[in-house]
Design an enzyme around this catalytic site. Structure first.
Site, PDB file in Angstrom:
ATOM      1  N   ASN A  68      24.833  44.788 -11.367  1.00  0.00           N
ATOM      2  CA  ASN A  68      25.932  44.963 -10.425  1.00  0.00           C
ATOM      3  C   ASN A  68      26.362  43.585  -9.946  1.00  0.00           C
ATOM      4  O   ASN A  68      25.523  42.859  -9.399  1.00  0.00           O
ATOM      5  CB  ASN A  68      25.501  45.778  -9.202  1.00  0.00           C
ATOM      6  CG  ASN A  68      25.073  47.180  -9.555  1.00  0.00           C
ATOM      7  OD1 ASN A  68      25.392  47.684 -10.620  1.00  0.00           O
ATOM      8  ND2 ASN A  68      24.345  47.827  -8.665  1.00  0.00           N
TER       9      ASN A  68
ATOM     10  N   ASP B 100      21.483  35.238 -10.639  1.00  0.00           N
ATOM     11  CA  ASP B 100      21.272  36.544 -10.008  1.00  0.00           C
ATOM     12  C   ASP B 100      20.015  37.198 -10.593  1.00  0.00           C
ATOM     13  O   ASP B 100      19.976  38.405 -10.850  1.00  0.00           O
ATOM     14  CB  ASP B 100      22.488  37.459 -10.173  1.00  0.00           C
ATOM     15  CG  ASP B 100      22.438  38.676  -9.241  1.00  0.00           C
ATOM     16  OD1 ASP B 100      21.617  38.679  -8.306  1.00  0.00           O
ATOM     17  OD2 ASP B 100      23.204  39.630  -9.465  1.00  0.00           O
TER      18      ASP B 100
ATOM     19  N   ARG C 292      11.757  39.176  -4.966  1.00  0.00           N
ATOM     20  CA  ARG C 292      11.127  40.467  -4.662  1.00  0.00           C
ATOM     21  C   ARG C 292       9.966  40.436  -3.670  1.00  0.00           C
ATOM     22  O   ARG C 292       9.274  41.439  -3.512  1.00  0.00           O
ATOM     23  CB  ARG C 292      10.639  41.136  -5.956  1.00  0.00           C
ATOM     24  CG  ARG C 292      11.701  41.320  -7.040  1.00  0.00           C
ATOM     25  CD  ARG C 292      12.857  42.129  -6.559  1.00  0.00           C
ATOM     26  NE  ARG C 292      13.749  42.553  -7.655  1.00  0.00           N
ATOM     27  CZ  ARG C 292      14.974  42.990  -7.461  1.00  0.00           C
ATOM     28  NH1 ARG C 292      15.458  43.076  -6.225  1.00  0.00           N
ATOM     29  NH2 ARG C 292      15.729  43.371  -8.489  1.00  0.00           N
TER      30      ARG C 292
END
Length: 446
Positions: free
Chosen positions: A284, A311, A65
């Site tokens: 996702n 992930d 991030r």
């Protein structure tokens, strides 16, 4: 750096477990024997009696991030959590703010990591519909791969121009890593549910919206294009049993041009868990059925799937607690990935040797990472010590992610990471960190 001698370890490497000693000198492993005596009084001796010693885990897919989304996480906090979880090297994705879609923006991320990362690091360059010229400047020796999003997870990083996609596949010799979900299928499914429920769609419909069909259609297209162009393709986070049929176990990993990965959450959860966990397990691609989870395990164990990754993609708890259409997908996993797999080992699902193969050896082979991923003389001393009989329960007090929550809260693990070495340095030691030494930029033998 003084020498470190690890004695009486159960060393797990290349499909075997041996009882023995290991000597670290500086950054490297210099000796592995059944018994080693300290070379001098300055040698630090660590008794690993009863513990496993494995190569440091290499996580080939994380979202830390930074820059731009640091309210959720940053490289310092998440690499710290990763090291506590036995991950000594990570490869981070390009969908930060700004996105790493130019060489300058990519190098800026490397500069941040050099100052703040507890673990070794690399980053992927992000391909778009219009940056092929910039993409082709990527140095294969110092950058992990090219990342393409063939689904809507990342807004304007979606590569949906088929002509551009074929040009990218045809033009680069670098490994191309892909997120595969068919956007048109997802939007059609989403619109159908919106007409019924509005914005507050029940979370258990997530795998119906981001469906098996959406995944298979996109994965099969990417694989067909790789075969047509000869591209080196790595398909991220498989989530369906059907997709596993697209991959082979007939040749050694080193000879594969098309490889696959599965993530911890798709091996752990099923759609039955949405009732309890809600949007905390909204990812996702979506967590799908028990049949899908069983299919993924089967393909992992028979080597059609090559790598286990996380992930890792944290969001704030406030963001996750939104209604379905506004709750972002993704969750934090790096601190708990290895112990989660050790729990599956305890349940008889997978051997420790296989865990090491899929989380340490194979990422190193697949990305051709220099001198990492194995316990060998001459390799970097990236090492993890695991106590297999030390139960603990995940709770708010022991979660290290900046976002402060975990989908594993309330889960009791039976193994504990006690020590993590990065480049010969004892960075994590029974809950305490060495804050003074940083990880290194990964290099690739290409």
């Amino acid at each position: 750096m003084s020498k470190i001698l690890i004695k009486n370890a159960r060393i797990v490497n290349e499909n075997s477990i041996i009882e023995g000693d290991l000597l670290i000198d500086g950054e490297y492993i210099v000796e592995i024997e059944s018994s080693i005596s300290p070379k001098n009084v300055e040698t630090k001796v660590i008794d690993a009696e009863g513990s496993y010693l494995i190569p440091g885990v290499i996580d080939d897919q994380v979202h830390f991030r930074e820059p731009g989304l640091t309210r959720k996480a940053n490289i310092e906090t998440e690499s710290r959590a990763a090291v506590a979880g036995g991950i000594t090297s990570f490869i981070e994705m390009p969908n930060t703010v700004p996105q790493a879609t130019t060489q300058e923006l990519l190098e800026n991320k490397f500069k941040i990591a050099a100052k703040s990362s507890y673990a070794n690091y690399s980053f992927m360059f992000g391909g778009t519909n219009d940056n092929l010229e910039e993409l082709l400047k990527t140095d294969p020796k110092t950058v992990a791969a090219i990342k393409l999003f063939l689904g809507s997870s990342t807004g304007n990083m979606l590569v949906d121009n088929e002509e551009v996609l074929e040009k990218i596949f045809s033009s680069t010799k670098m490994l191309i890593a892909v997120h595969c979900e068919d956007e048109a299928t997802i939007q059609k499914n989403l619109q159908k549910q919106k007409e019924i429920y509005g914005e507050d769609i029940p979370i258990n419909l997530h795998p119906k919206i981001r469906s098996e069909e959406a995944c298979y259609l996109s994965s099969s297209k990417a694989i067909a294009l790789a075969k047509k162009t000869g591209a080196r393709l790595h398909v991220f986070h498989l989530s369906t049993a059907k997709e596993t049929e697209l991959f082979t176990n007939k040749i050694p990993l080193e000879e594969k041009k098309i490889t696959a990965e599965v993530c911890i959450h798709h091996l752990w959860f099923t759609d039955d868990d949405y009732d309890k966990k809600g949007t905390l397990i909204k990812w996702n691609p979506a967590v799908k059925t028990l049949k899908d989870r069983e299919g993924l395990w089967k393909a992992l164990l028979d080597d059609r799937i090559d790598v286990i990754a996380t992930d890792h993609a944290p969001h704030t708890i406030k963001e996750k607690n939104n209604v379905y259409t506004k709750a972002p997908s993704g969750g934090p996993l790096v601190q708990h990935a290895l112990v989660a797999m050790m729990k599956k080992h305890k349940e008889g699902k997978i051997s420790i040797e296989k865990i090491v193969e899929k989380m340490c050896h194979n990422p190193a082979k697949l990305f051709k990472i220099e001198k990492r991923g194995f316990i060998k003389v001459g390799y970097y001393a990236d090492l993890v010590m695991i106590d297999p009989s030390s139960p603990w329960t995940v709770n708010k007090d022991n979660i290290l992610y900046k976002c402060g929550w975990s989908p594993f809260e309330g889960t009791t693990f039976h193994s504990k990471i006690t020590r993590t070495f990065v480049n010969g340095n004892l960075i994590y030691n029974h809950g305490k960190f060495n804050d003074k030494i940083k990880g290194q930029r990964l290099q690739f033998n290409r």
